[in-house]
Design a protein around this motif. Structure first.
Motif, short mmCIF file in Angstrom:
data_model
loop_
_atom_site.label_atom_id
_atom_site.label_comp_id
_atom_site.label_asym_id
_atom_site.label_seq_id
_atom_site.Cartn_x
_atom_site.Cartn_y
_atom_site.Cartn_z
N PRO A 15 -10.13 2.29 -5.29
CA PRO A 15 -11.58 3.28 -4.83
C PRO A 15 -11.47 3.71 -3.35
CG PRO A 15 -11.62 0.84 -4.41
CD PRO A 15 -9.89 0.60 -4.63
N GLN A 16 -11.98 4.59 -4.07
CA GLN A 16 -11.63 6.14 -2.93
C GLN A 16 -12.56 5.84 -1.86
OE1 GLN A 16 -9.18 8.99 -4.52
NE2 GLN A 16 -9.07 6.92 -5.21
N ALA A 17 -11.70 7.34 -0.74
CA ALA A 17 -12.59 7.27 0.62
C ALA A 17 -14.39 7.26 0.06
CB ALA A 17 -11.99 8.07 1.04
N ILE A 24 0.51 -1.12 0.49
CA ILE A 24 0.11 0.16 -0.24
C ILE A 24 0.82 0.64 0.03
CG2 ILE A 24 -1.64 0.84 1.23
CD1 ILE A 24 -3.27 -1.07 2.12
N SER A 70 2.87 3.81 13.46
CA SER A 70 1.20 3.71 13.78
C SER A 70 0.90 4.16 12.77
CB SER A 70 0.53 3.30 14.65
OG SER A 70 1.58 3.05 15.72
N LEU A 71 1.02 5.80 12.88
CA LEU A 71 0.39 6.74 11.75
C LEU A 71 0.76 6.54 10.36
CD1 LEU A 71 -1.18 8.62 13.26
CD2 LEU A 71 0.42 10.04 12.99
N HIS A 72 2.04 5.65 9.56
CA HIS A 72 2.33 5.84 8.45
C HIS A 72 1.25 5.03 7.34
CE1 HIS A 72 5.24 4.77 4.98
NE2 HIS A 72 5.77 5.79 5.28
N PRO A 73 0.87 3.34 8.19
CA PRO A 73 0.83 2.67 7.68
C PRO A 73 -1.56 3.84 6.98
CG PRO A 73 0.59 2.09 8.98
CD PRO A 73 1.41 2.94 9.28
N LEU A 74 -1.52 4.16 8.12
CA LEU A 74 -2.41 4.72 7.80
C LEU A 74 -2.72 6.19 6.84
CD1 LEU A 74 -3.93 5.24 11.96
CD2 LEU A 74 -4.65 3.25 10.29
N ILE A 75 -1.93 6.60 7.04
CA ILE A 75 -2.53 7.21 5.60
C ILE A 75 -1.30 6.98 4.40
CG2 ILE A 75 -0.42 9.48 4.97
CD1 ILE A 75 -0.20 11.04 8.19
N ALA A 76 -1.02 5.70 4.45
CA ALA A 76 -0.33 5.41 3.25
C ALA A 76 -2.02 4.83 2.37
CB ALA A 76 0.49 4.16 3.65
N GLU A 77 -3.10 4.27 3.69
CA GLU A 77 -3.69 3.87 2.64
C GLU A 77 -4.36 4.99 2.39
OE1 GLU A 77 -6.06 1.00 4.77
OE2 GLU A 77 -7.52 1.10 3.30
N ALA A 78 -4.85 6.03 2.74
CA ALA A 78 -5.30 7.18 3.33
C ALA A 78 -5.03 7.87 1.61
CB ALA A 78 -5.12 8.47 4.04
N VAL A 79 -3.70 8.07 1.26
CA VAL A 79 -2.92 8.99 -0.43
C VAL A 79 -3.95 7.89 -1.02
CG1 VAL A 79 -1.23 8.79 -1.12
CG2 VAL A 79 -1.52 9.72 1.38
N CYS A 80 -3.32 7.26 -0.67
CA CYS A 80 -3.77 5.75 -2.05
C CYS A 80 -5.88 6.37 -2.16
CB CYS A 80 -3.63 4.11 -1.88
SG CYS A 80 -2.19 4.15 -1.85
N ARG A 81 -6.70 6.36 -0.92
CA ARG A 81 -7.58 6.81 -1.81
C ARG A 81 -8.15 7.90 -1.62
NH1 ARG A 81 -10.09 1.75 -0.66
NH2 ARG A 81 -9.51 0.19 0.57
N GLY A 82 -7.62 8.84 -1.73
CA GLY A 82 -7.70 10.26 -2.17
C GLY A 82 -7.79 10.84 -1.20
N VAL A 83 -7.87 10.77 0.14
CA VAL A 83 -7.72 11.66 1.45
C VAL A 83 -6.96 12.75 1.46
CG1 VAL A 83 -8.12 11.95 3.42
CG2 VAL A 83 -8.99 10.17 2.23
N LYS A 84 -6.72 14.00 0.85
CA LYS A 84 -6.05 14.58 1.28
C LYS A 84 -5.39 15.12 2.61
CE LYS A 84 -5.99 15.28 -2.84
NZ LYS A 84 -5.29 14.51 -4.63
N TYR A 108 -14.74 3.97 5.33
CA TYR A 108 -13.47 3.75 5.12
C TYR A 108 -13.70 4.98 6.00
CZ TYR A 108 -8.78 5.46 4.00
OH TYR A 108 -7.91 6.06 4.52
N ALA A 152 1.16 4.28 -2.62
CA ALA A 152 0.98 5.83 -2.58
C ALA A 152 1.92 6.37 -2.98
CB ALA A 152 0.69 5.70 -0.60
N ILE A 182 4.67 12.70 6.83
CA ILE A 182 4.58 11.49 6.79
C ILE A 182 4.34 11.45 4.74
CG2 ILE A 182 3.12 8.81 6.58
CD1 ILE A 182 3.44 9.45 9.72
N TYR A 183 2.76 12.30 4.95
CA TYR A 183 2.61 12.58 3.50
C TYR A 183 3.18 13.64 2.36
CZ TYR A 183 -2.90 12.84 3.81
OH TYR A 183 -4.01 12.55 3.57
N LEU A 210 5.96 10.19 2.17
CA LEU A 210 5.16 9.65 0.27
C LEU A 210 4.10 10.12 -0.79
CD1 LEU A 210 1.92 8.00 2.89
CD2 LEU A 210 4.12 7.16 1.66
#
Lengths: 132, 132, 132, 132
Positions: free
Chosen positions: C82-84, C22, D95-109, C88, C26, C120-121, C124
DNA sequence: GTGGTCTAGACCACC
DNA sequence: GTGGTCTAGACCACA
C-alpha cells in the motif's frame, strides 16, 4: 458488566469476549472513557488465559473501540468509536449477504428479517435504569 | 452457474463454495432438482482439493440443501429447502447480533441497516431471464 | 534472503524480523508474490519461538506487506505494498522529528543528514545481479 | 517552554519528555545554561510521577544535554551539547534505515523524503523572537 | 503440511 | 500494579 464465556462453543474465546464488549458499548453498559479490567484480572475473572484476553483487547484497540495505556490499563475510547466508513460498510455487506441468502432459501421474507433486526436494535437501545 | 473462489480470502474455501451454492439457490440460478457437478468435476473445475468440495457438499446435505445419490449424483433438494424453524432462527439471531452491535457503535441506524438488507434481498430476487 | 537476529539487542525480536523483511522488500531481495518461510520453519531457522515469528507476520499482514494463507503459507503482497497516505506520512514525520531535533543539537546540518538519507536510499536501490 | 505530555500515546512518558526538551534545545527555546524545573516541580507541573521525570533527566544527563547539580538544580549543558561522533552517527543510521526502507516500499522517493526533512529542519530553525 | 487458538509461566519496561 | 515480549508445548481447522 457481566461477561459470559462458553468454553465449549466453536466461536473462539477471544471473539466471544470482543463481541460482548462491543455489545456492552452498543447498549451503553460500557460508557465512553469507562475502564475495563486489566488483562490479568479479566482473565482470572473469566477463568481464561491472559493472552486470550490480550488478543481480544489488541483487536478492539486496532478497531478503535478501546485505548490501552501501559500503566493505566484499558478504557473505552473516550473520543467515541470510529464511525462507519466505506470499508466497514463493504465488510458488513459481505457478512450479511450469506445470512440473507440462506434466509431467502428457508422462506424468511424481508419483513420477518427486518423484525429480527428491529428486535436486536431495541434490545441494544433499551435504556438501563440501574444495573451493576 | 459460475462459481468464484478467492484463494487469498480469509474465508475458508469450503465456506465460500457453500455460500455461493446457497446464494445460487436463493436467486434461483440453481433450481430445485437441478444437478450439481460431482465432487470430482467441481474440484477440477475450481482447481481445488476433492476433500474441500466434499466438505462443502456434506454440510449442504446436512443442512438440507442438496441430496447426494450414489448413482444420480448431486442435486438441489427437489422437495425444497427445509423452511426456517426455531433452531435456525435462533442461530440467525446469534449471527446477526454482533453485526448489529458493531453497527450501533459505529453509528449505523436501523434505517440504514434495513436499506442494506433490502438491497441484498433485491439482488437475490432479481429474476434471471436466462442463465447458464 | 539472509536474516540476522540479535537476541541481545533492545529492539524486540519481532521488530527486527519485521524491519529486515521490509528492507528485503525495499531492496527487491524479496519480490512481490514471493513466498516467505512458514512461521515454523522461519522460527527454527532463526532459533526463536514460532509465536514471535507469528507476531511479526501478523503485523506485516496488517500493514499490507504480506498475505497469509491458511494453507499456502506466506507471500509478499503480490499487488504491491500500500502506497504512502496521509496517515503514514504523519507517522513518518513523527518518527523523524525527534531524530532531526537531536541531530540539530549535535551539529548535524541538513546537508549531512541528506547525505545519510541518500546513502541509505542507494544501499536499498542497489541492484543485486545475482544472489542467494 | 511549554511541554505537552500525551498520556494516551504509545510512546512512554519519559521519552516524550526527553524528546520535547531536546526539541526545545534544537529550536533554541531552551538556551545553553538555562535552568530547567527541578524533578519535583516538573513532575507536579505535568501531573506525572517523580520517577518518570527523573528517568528522563538521567538519560538527558547521560547523553550530555543537561547537568544536574545538587544545589543549582538542572541546567542545559552550558558548554553545549556533545557534537556528533561516530557512535552517534551509527545509531542515527540504524534508526533511519527502517524508516527509509518502509518509505521505499510505500513509494516515497528520496526527493519527497528530503522535503520532509527540510520541513522539520526549518521548523526547528525558525527563530523565536520571544518565548516564555 | 499450513496457520489459528489456547494455555502456562517467565522476565522486562513503565509508572 | 500495569501491559509488552518471549518461550514452550498443545490441539484444531484447513487443504
Amino acid at each position: 458488566m457481566y461477561i459470559h464465556i462458553d468454553l465449549e462453543a466453536e466461536e473462539p474465546i477471544y471473539t466471544q469476549l470482543k463481541n460482548q464488549i462491543i455489545a456492552g458499548v452498543a447498549r451503553k453498559d460500557l460508557l465512553l472513557g469507562e475502564s475495563l479490567p486489566s488483562v490479568r484480572s479479566m482473565a482470572s475473572d473469566l477463568g481464561i488465559n491472559l493472552h486470550t484476553v490480550n488478543k481480544a483487547y489488541q483487536q478492539l484497540k486496532q478497531e478503535g473501540f478501546i485505548l490501552i495505556h501501559r500503566q493505566r490499563g484499558v478504557v473505552i475510547n473516550p473520543e467515541g468509536i470510529p464511525q462507519a466508513n466505506d470499508e466497514y460498510r463493504k465488510n458488513l455487506q459481505k457478512s450479511l449477504h450469506p445470512l440473507i441468502a440462506e434466509a431467502v432459501c428457508r422462506g424468511v421474507k424481508e419483513e420477518e428479517f427486518n423484525k429480527m433486526v428491529k428486535a436486536i436494535y431495541e434490545e441494544l437501545n433499551h435504556i438501563k435504569e440501574d444495573h451493576e
